[in-house]
Design an enzyme around this catalytic site. Structure first.
Site, PDB file in Angstrom:
ATOM      1  N   ARG A 175      62.660 -69.317 -74.058  1.00  0.00           N
ATOM      2  CA  ARG A 175      62.297 -68.724 -73.768  1.00  0.00           C
ATOM      3  C   ARG A 175      63.470 -67.448 -72.632  1.00  0.00           C
ATOM      4  NH1 ARG A 175      61.120 -70.497 -78.003  1.00  0.00           N
ATOM      5  NH2 ARG A 175      59.624 -70.779 -78.196  1.00  0.00           N
ATOM      6  N   SER A 223      52.186 -66.852 -78.445  1.00  0.00           N
ATOM      7  CA  SER A 223      51.581 -67.672 -77.396  1.00  0.00           C
ATOM      8  C   SER A 223      51.466 -67.126 -76.114  1.00  0.00           C
ATOM      9  CB  SER A 223      52.888 -68.884 -77.477  1.00  0.00           C
ATOM     10  OG  SER A 223      53.047 -69.677 -78.585  1.00  0.00           O
ATOM     11  N   GLU A 293      54.016 -67.578 -71.461  1.00  0.00           N
ATOM     12  CA  GLU A 293      55.136 -67.237 -71.670  1.00  0.00           C
ATOM     13  C   GLU A 293      55.073 -65.178 -72.322  1.00  0.00           C
ATOM     14  OE1 GLU A 293      56.900 -66.527 -75.669  1.00  0.00           O
ATOM     15  OE2 GLU A 293      55.068 -66.108 -75.888  1.00  0.00           O
TER      16      GLU A 293
HETATM   17  N1  EPU Z   1      47.558 -78.090 -81.079  1.00  0.00           N
HETATM   18  C1  EPU Z   1      46.642 -78.986 -80.962  1.00  0.00           C
HETATM   19  N2  EPU Z   1      45.452 -77.867 -80.691  1.00  0.00           N
HETATM   20  C2  EPU Z   1      45.558 -76.213 -80.928  1.00  0.00           C
HETATM   21  C3  EPU Z   1      46.805 -76.015 -80.715  1.00  0.00           C
HETATM   22  C4  EPU Z   1      47.991 -76.689 -80.907  1.00  0.00           C
HETATM   23  O1  EPU Z   1      46.332 -79.511 -79.868  1.00  0.00           O
HETATM   24  O2  EPU Z   1      44.851 -75.657 -80.833  1.00  0.00           O
HETATM   25  C5  EPU Z   1      48.714 -79.092 -81.472  1.00  0.00           C
HETATM   26  C6  EPU Z   1      49.419 -79.261 -82.638  1.00  0.00           C
HETATM   27  O3  EPU Z   1      48.353 -80.681 -83.494  1.00  0.00           O
HETATM   28  C7  EPU Z   1      50.685 -79.793 -82.469  1.00  0.00           C
HETATM   29  C8  EPU Z   1      51.257 -79.519 -80.628  1.00  0.00           C
HETATM   30  O4  EPU Z   1      49.604 -78.801 -80.367  1.00  0.00           O
HETATM   31  O5  EPU Z   1      50.959 -81.417 -82.017  1.00  0.00           O
HETATM   32  C9  EPU Z   1      52.031 -78.584 -80.906  1.00  0.00           C
HETATM   33  O6  EPU Z   1      51.049 -77.451 -81.644  1.00  0.00           O
HETATM   34  P1  EPU Z   1      52.015 -75.820 -82.875  1.00  0.00           P
HETATM   35  O7  EPU Z   1      52.915 -76.721 -83.661  1.00  0.00           O
HETATM   36  O8  EPU Z   1      50.913 -74.818 -83.105  1.00  0.00           O
HETATM   37  O9  EPU Z   1      52.991 -74.925 -81.701  1.00  0.00           O
HETATM   38  P2  EPU Z   1      53.290 -74.922 -80.389  1.00  0.00           P
HETATM   39  O10 EPU Z   1      54.232 -75.670 -79.841  1.00  0.00           O
HETATM   40  O11 EPU Z   1      51.974 -74.689 -79.912  1.00  0.00           O
HETATM   41  C10 EPU Z   1      55.791 -73.152 -80.694  1.00  0.00           C
HETATM   42  C11 EPU Z   1      56.066 -72.438 -80.535  1.00  0.00           C
HETATM   43  C12 EPU Z   1      55.615 -71.015 -81.033  1.00  0.00           C
HETATM   44  C13 EPU Z   1      55.590 -71.796 -82.638  1.00  0.00           C
HETATM   45  C14 EPU Z   1      55.241 -72.852 -83.113  1.00  0.00           C
HETATM   46  C15 EPU Z   1      55.447 -73.594 -84.235  1.00  0.00           C
HETATM   47  C16 EPU Z   1      56.237 -71.886 -77.780  1.00  0.00           C
HETATM   48  C17 EPU Z   1      55.359 -71.486 -76.573  1.00  0.00           C
HETATM   49  N3  EPU Z   1      55.253 -72.007 -79.159  1.00  0.00           N
HETATM   50  O12 EPU Z   1      53.730 -73.242 -80.637  1.00  0.00           O
HETATM   51  O13 EPU Z   1      56.130 -69.629 -80.870  1.00  0.00           O
HETATM   52  O14 EPU Z   1      55.463 -70.701 -83.652  1.00  0.00           O
HETATM   53  O15 EPU Z   1      56.114 -73.636 -82.044  1.00  0.00           O
HETATM   54  O16 EPU Z   1      56.710 -73.734 -84.404  1.00  0.00           O
HETATM   55  O17 EPU Z   1      56.508 -72.963 -77.975  1.00  0.00           O
HETATM   56  C18 EPU Z   1      55.953 -67.741 -79.539  1.00  0.00           C
HETATM   57  O18 EPU Z   1      56.550 -68.429 -78.997  1.00  0.00           O
HETATM   58  O19 EPU Z   1      55.466 -66.859 -79.445  1.00  0.00           O
HETATM   59  C19 EPU Z   1      55.609 -68.724 -80.714  1.00  0.00           C
HETATM   60  C20 EPU Z   1      54.109 -68.253 -81.192  1.00  0.00           C
END
Ligand code: EPU
Length: 302
Positions: A175, A223, A293
C-alpha cells in the site's frame, strides 16, 4: 479558510472548472466529508502547469483527489485546493503496454485491458479507484498489486517540472510507493497477452468471492485498517465480536469486519469513533496496534 479572492487569483486563466466550498461528500465513496475551500477540475495539462507553481509559491495546501474510494474526509472539510483529475481519462492500448491518464477509473482500465486480451489486470475487479490513486497506494488484493504492472509513471511536480519514473524506481511496497510530491499525469502498464477464457474464469472467481465477502451494496471505503503482519484486521475485529457495532450512521459491516459502512447520514466523526473503538479494543485484547489503510484528511467539524 483561505480567502476567496486569493483562491480566485490562484486559478485565474484556467480553462477548467472551479468550485468554491464544494462538499467532498459528493466526491467520496462513503458519501462523507466537509467542503473544500476550492475544488479545481483542470481541463488539461496546461491548466496544471499554470496552477502547480502558483500553489507552490503561495504555500497553499493542496490535495489530489481520485475516485475518493480510499478517502475519509473529516467533517470540517479541506483547506486550500483540491484537484480532481476527472477530465484526465484518456486510455490507449499499444502492443507492448496500456497507457492511461491518472483519472481513468480502474473498472475502465480493467475492461479495456481485458477486451484487448491483457493478462494480469484481473485483480482490479471490484476496486473502485483511479489509475493515479492505484499507483500512489499500490492498490491491490491478495490476487495481485498495481506495482508489478507499472512500466513508467509521468508526474508533474508543483514546480512545474515533468518527471518520469520506471516502476522499479518507485519501490512499490504494501500500500505504498516512493513518489515525490506532485501530480501523477499518466501511467504506462505492462501488456502481456493471455488466454481470454482463463482471464474470464479468473474474473468470475474474483467477482463471486468479493460479492460473498464484502458489503459492496453499501457505501464503504474498502479496507479501513492495514492487515498487521501475520494476521488480518477483519478477522481480529470479528473474533472480538465487533461486527455490526454502530456509532450514529456508521457501522462495522456485518459481512466484513474491516469494512465500515454508511447506513445513512453517517459523519466522519461517527466513522472515526468506530476506528478508535475497534483500534483500542484490538490493542487492549490482542496487543496489536493497527495502522489505517484508509487515508484520513481534513479538519474536525464544528
Ligand atoms: N476474515 C474474517 N472475518 C471478517 C473478514 C475477514 O475472519 O469479517 C478473514 C477471512 O476469512 C480471511 C482473512 O480474514 O481468512 C482475510 O480476509 P479477506 O480475504 O476478505 O481479505 P482482507 O485481507 O480483509 C484484502 C485487501 C482488500 C481486498 C481483499 C481480497 C487489505 C487491507 N485489504 O482484504 O482490499 O479486496 O484482500 O483480495 O490488504 C482495500 O484495499 O481497500 C481492499 C478492499
Amino acid at each position: 479558510m483561505q480567502k476567496k479572492n486569493d483562491l480566485e487569483l490562484l486559478t485565474h486563466g484556467m480553462k477548467g472548472e472551479i468550485r468554491f466550498q464544494e462538499p467532498l461528500s459528493r466526491h467520496t465513496s462513503l458519501g462523507i466529508g466537509g467542503p473544500a475551500d476550492v475544488m479545481v477540475i483542470p481541463h488539461d495539462e496546461e491548466d496544471l502547469q499554470l496552477l502547480g507553481p502558483r500553489i507552490q509559491e503561495e504555500g497553499v495546501p493542496v490535495m489530489v483527489l481520485g475516485a475518493g474510494s480510499n478517502l475519509l474526509v473529516k467533517d470540517g472539510g479541506i483547506r486550500g485546493v483540491v484537484i480532481k483529475l476527472s477530465r484526465f481519462r484518456k486510455l490507449k492500448v499499444y502492443p507492448g503496454g496500456v497507457w492511461a491518464e491518472a483519472g481513468v477509473p480502474l473498472p475502465t482500465l480493467l475492461k479495456q485491458g481485458v477486451n484487448e486480451g491483457a493478462e494480469g489486470f484481473e485483480f482490479l475487479y471490484g476496486i473502485p479507484g483511479t489509475v493515479g490513486g492505484a499507483v500512489t497506494m499500490n492498490a491491490g488484493t491478495r490476487e495481485g498489486e498495481t506495482g508489478p504492472l507499472v512500466r513508467r509513471v509521468r508526474l508533474l511536480t508543483f514546480r512545474g517540472e515533468i518527471l518520469e519514473f520506471t516502476g522499479e524506481e518507485l519501490e512499490f511496497d504494501y500500500r505504498s510507493c516512493r513518489l515525490p510530491s506532485g501530480i501523477i499525469l499518466s501511467t504506462l502498464f505492462r501488456f502481456q497477452r493471455g488466454d481470454k477464457n482463463k482471464i474470464q474464469q479468473r474474473l468470475q472467481t474474483y467477482r463471486e468471492r468479493r460479492n460473498a465477502t464484502q458489503p459492496l451494496n453499501l457505501p464503504n471505503v474498502g479496507s479501513i485498517f492495514k492487515n498487521p503482519p501475520g494476521n488480518f484486521a477483519g478477522r481480529l475485529i470479528e473474533d472480538l465480536g465487533l461486527k455490526g457495532y454502530r456509532i450514529g450512521g456508521a457501522q462495522i459491516s456485518e459481512k466484513h469486519g474491516n469494512f465500515f459502512v454508511n447506513r445513512g447520514g453517517a459523519t466522519a466523526r461517527d466513522v472515526i469513533g468506530l476506528i478508535k473503538f475497534a483500534g483500542r479494543k484490538i490493542q487492549q485484547e490482542r496487543g496489536i496496534v493497527l495502522e489505517l489503510e484508509v487515508r484520513l484528511v481534513g479538519r474536525d467539524g464544528p
